[in-house]
Design an enzyme around this catalytic site. Sequence first.
Site, PDB file in Angstrom:
ATOM      1  N   ASP A  22       0.827  -1.210   0.000  1.00 18.18           N
ATOM      2  CA  ASP A  22       0.000   0.000   0.000  1.00 18.18           C
ATOM      3  C   ASP A  22       0.863   1.262   0.000  1.00 18.18           C
ATOM      4  O   ASP A  22       1.989   1.261   0.508  1.00 18.18           O
ATOM      5  CB  ASP A  22      -0.919  -0.011   1.241  1.00 18.18           C
ATOM      6  CG  ASP A  22      -2.041   1.013   1.118  1.00 18.18           C
ATOM      7  OD1 ASP A  22      -2.424   1.359  -0.014  1.00 18.18           O
ATOM      8  OD2 ASP A  22      -2.531   1.467   2.176  1.00 18.18           O
ATOM      9  N   ASN A  70     -11.272  -2.309  -5.038  1.00 19.04           N
ATOM     10  CA  ASN A  70     -10.509  -1.329  -5.840  1.00 19.04           C
ATOM     11  C   ASN A  70     -11.214  -0.929  -7.143  1.00 19.04           C
ATOM     12  O   ASN A  70     -10.840   0.065  -7.775  1.00 19.04           O
ATOM     13  CB  ASN A  70      -9.088  -1.833  -6.134  1.00 19.04           C
ATOM     14  CG  ASN A  70      -8.168  -1.808  -4.929  1.00 19.04           C
ATOM     15  OD1 ASN A  70      -7.274  -2.646  -4.794  1.00 19.04           O
ATOM     16  ND2 ASN A  70      -8.353  -0.839  -4.028  1.00 19.04           N
TER      17      ASN A  70
END
Length: 242
Positions: A22, A70
């Site tokens: 991330d 996502n």
Amino acid sequence: MRHYGFDLDEKKLPAHIAIIMDGNGRWAQERSFERAKGHEKGYETLKRIIDFNKKIGVKTISVYAFSTENWQRPQKEVSFLMQLAVNLVQEYTDTLIRNNIRLLITGTDDNVEAGLLSLLKEAMKRTEHCDFYTLNIAFNYGGRREIVDACKKIVVAYKGREKDLRNFSEGDFENNLYQAGLPDVDLMIRSGGEMRISNFLLWQSVYAELWFTKKFWPDFTAKDFCRAIYQYQGRKRRFGGL
Ligand code: IPE
Ligand code: IPE
Ligand code: MG
């Protein structure tokens, strides 16, 4: 073995490391680049860690590349990430084979373009015989979705013989997950400063040791990887016992 100043005990390596890669977008934004640039850099980091693990020899590494959530991102970013997946299998599968690394791609097929799906499947097939270690890429993956999909398989398999469910065990459940046979996650690493799981490998991580770094994924190094393993080896795992 000693790497980057860390004494790592070969006999106590985590069997399975899961990485939440991330911070790509913030890495780019901090530099006034497009978020896509961060994903490109993040892809380079991933290749460096995959390569470095040849020296360490962790047997299974799972990386979170695209979650079922996502899809909510702007179309442009989603398309870029899909293209990155295409690039990865097209330019990197030969390297994996040369290094004897088996590729798994784990997730649901839903919403993924048919052309990309067949590329992913072909790449997996080509590395099937590789057995130095396993790289498991979670792509269009959600932990809850995986559990729901397992339940659906079980319902079909036990239709008409519900009585047999009386002896149904956790192990039987596990056999219906996307990748039956992978060990539980021992160490979960997350870059980017957030301290959460974000729907990654829920079932497999019940007793995972969690390790967080504020560094954004493009800045993550082999040394950080070693530091995480070193600190993992110093932890006292009890699994509910004493
Ligand atoms: C992780 O980086 C990669 C994916 C989720 C595909 P992000 O894109 O989430 O980066 P941040 O968290 O916005 O910085
Ligand atoms: C997790 O990162 C998913 C991947 C790294 C692919 P996100 O950036 O999507 O997670 P949240 O939104 O911060 O929880
Ligand atoms: Mg993020």
